[in-house]
Scaffold this motif. Structure first.
Motif, short mmCIF file in Angstrom:
data_model
loop_
_atom_site.label_atom_id
_atom_site.label_comp_id
_atom_site.label_asym_id
_atom_site.label_seq_id
_atom_site.Cartn_x
_atom_site.Cartn_y
_atom_site.Cartn_z
N ASN A 186 0.83 -1.21 0.00
CA ASN A 186 0.00 0.00 0.00
C ASN A 186 0.86 1.26 0.00
O ASN A 186 0.55 2.24 -0.68
CB ASN A 186 -0.93 0.01 1.21
N SER A 187 1.94 1.23 0.77
CA SER A 187 2.84 2.38 0.84
C SER A 187 3.48 2.65 -0.53
O SER A 187 3.56 3.79 -0.98
CB SER A 187 3.94 2.14 1.89
N ILE A 188 3.94 1.59 -1.16
CA ILE A 188 4.54 1.72 -2.49
C ILE A 188 3.51 2.23 -3.49
O ILE A 188 3.79 3.09 -4.34
CB ILE A 188 5.13 0.37 -2.95
N ASN A 189 2.28 1.71 -3.39
CA ASN A 189 1.21 2.13 -4.30
C ASN A 189 0.85 3.60 -4.12
O ASN A 189 0.51 4.28 -5.08
CB ASN A 189 -0.03 1.26 -4.09
N ILE A 190 0.91 4.09 -2.89
CA ILE A 190 0.61 5.51 -2.63
C ILE A 190 1.64 6.39 -3.33
O ILE A 190 1.29 7.40 -3.96
CB ILE A 190 0.58 5.80 -1.12
N ILE A 191 2.91 6.03 -3.22
CA ILE A 191 3.97 6.80 -3.88
C ILE A 191 3.76 6.78 -5.39
O ILE A 191 3.89 7.80 -6.08
CB ILE A 191 5.36 6.22 -3.51
#
Length: 368
Positions: A186-191
């Motif tokens: 999720n963190s990678i997807n937000i970036i």
């Protein structure tokens, strides 16, 4: 070539009808829309109804001279950014300096030279357009930074919480490994989403909308926010058909819409209460409802809730802090999906039991 002048409004403020006539005829050659005022007081009334893109302002006028008119225009937040060009029959250095000190951008001497007049007007309108474009770009960049900082808080906070628990019980890591991977992804997807939004703004990317299972996304969000639910002993009641789908962009819907709405419901709920999530399907639309039994919102706050430039942050029921940027992001994305959002809220009073907030998100969708 596109004519940028066609919709540009110019306010002429002069007490001499002949000057107004000459200026009007010259400016109409370039398709400017002309507005007229014959003194400073009248000009101030005109701008209350119609905001011009540029003002041509005579200095010597009865009732209120150009200097005082300029000062009042620059003191008004609604009109302070409008470029003002002074019209003057004499060139006195002290007068010119005074005009510039008050905020004027230029001056034109009488009698008017048509070519000079048009060139100065065109120059300052172009400068205004570039300034507005730069401000819009800066605002967009600020919003992207807010998205990055705000939406990374939940997954990174979850990872931090689990790692702290492993100090007490190393076996928790294995139990939570799948959830940790979800939080990292999720963190990678937000970036990645922030990068896409920048490209979207620059016209280099189109939002990739797909039908996604609504209940599954809510359950994933619930898993990330589970520590917060447990901390306040909140029960999340979900009444959503397994087969309901909504047309959204996956990453932003999960991290910027569902997570933000559920985070707010948790933050403003009183401990030991319930949060209700339900959805109904009508024709080609799905309406998601999120209802809490929390502190509610005052009307004044409600009207500014979706404005990025208005601070709406306030502590939660047990002092939780926030940024105030969550709801503007929700609003932005829901609109990008072609959907709509409504919020109803009632503040808690001493003798009130019917209090809390209910959010309705309507999206394109249907049954799988």
């Amino acid at each position: 070539m596109m004519n940028n002048n066609k919709n540009s409004k110019i306010l002429i403020v002069d007490d001499t009808p002949k000057n107004i006539q000459v200026l009007g005829k010259t400016l109409e050659q370039k398709d400017y829309e002309i507005i007229v005022a014959q003194d400073g007081l009248q000009a101030l009334k005109v701008v209350e109804k119609t905001l011009p893109d540029l003002i041509l302002l005579d200095i010597m006028m009865p009732k209120m001279d150009g200097f005082e008119t300029c000062k009042r225009l620059k003191d008004n937040p609604k009109t302070k950014e409008i470029p003002i060009i002074f019209l003057t029959a004499k060139i006195e250095i002290d007068d010119l300096v005074k005009g510039f000190d008050l905020g004027a951008v230029d001056y034109i001497t009488k009698p008017f030279n048509s070519k000079e007049l048009l060139r100065r007007v065109e120059t300052h309108l172009e400068l205004k357009r570039k300034s507005e474009s730069l401000e819009w770009s800066n605002q967009n960049n600020r919003e992207l930074i807010h998205i990055l900082c705000h939406d990374l808080t939940n997954p990174i906070g979850f990872i931090e919480g689990v790692l702290q628990l492993t100090d007490q019980d190393p076996f928790i890591f294995q139990e939570m490994k799948k959830s940790l991977w979800t939080a990292v992804k999720n963190s990678i997807n937000i970036i990645d989403q922030v990068r896409k939004m920048q490209a979207l703004t620059e016209g280099k990317y189109e939002l990739d909308l797909n039908l996604v299972p609504l209940k599954l996304f809510i359950q994933e969000s619930m898993e990330i926010l589970k520590p917060k639910l447990i901390a306040k002993n909140l029960e999340l009641v979900i009444d959503i058909d397994d087969h309901l789908e909504v047309m959204v962009e996956r990453t932003s819907f999960s991290n910027s819409v569902i997570n933000n709405l559920l985070t707010n419901a948790i933050k403003f709920s009183y401990p030991n209460t319930k949060i209700y999530m339900s959805a109904i399907h009508k024709t080609d639309q799905v309406t998601l409802s999120i209802k809490d039994e929390g502190m509610g919102m005052p009307k004044g706050l409600l009207k500014d809730l979706f404005k990025m430039n208005k601070s709406t942050t306030r502590p939660g029921t047990v002092g939780e802090k926030g940024t105030g940027f969550g709801m503007p992001l929700v609003y932005r994305f829901v609109n990008a999906y072609g959907g709509g959002i409504e919020i109803f809220s009632k503040e808690k009073s001493h003798d009130s039991k019917d209090h809390g907030t209910q959010v309705y998100i309507t999206l394109k969708g249907g049954v799988q």
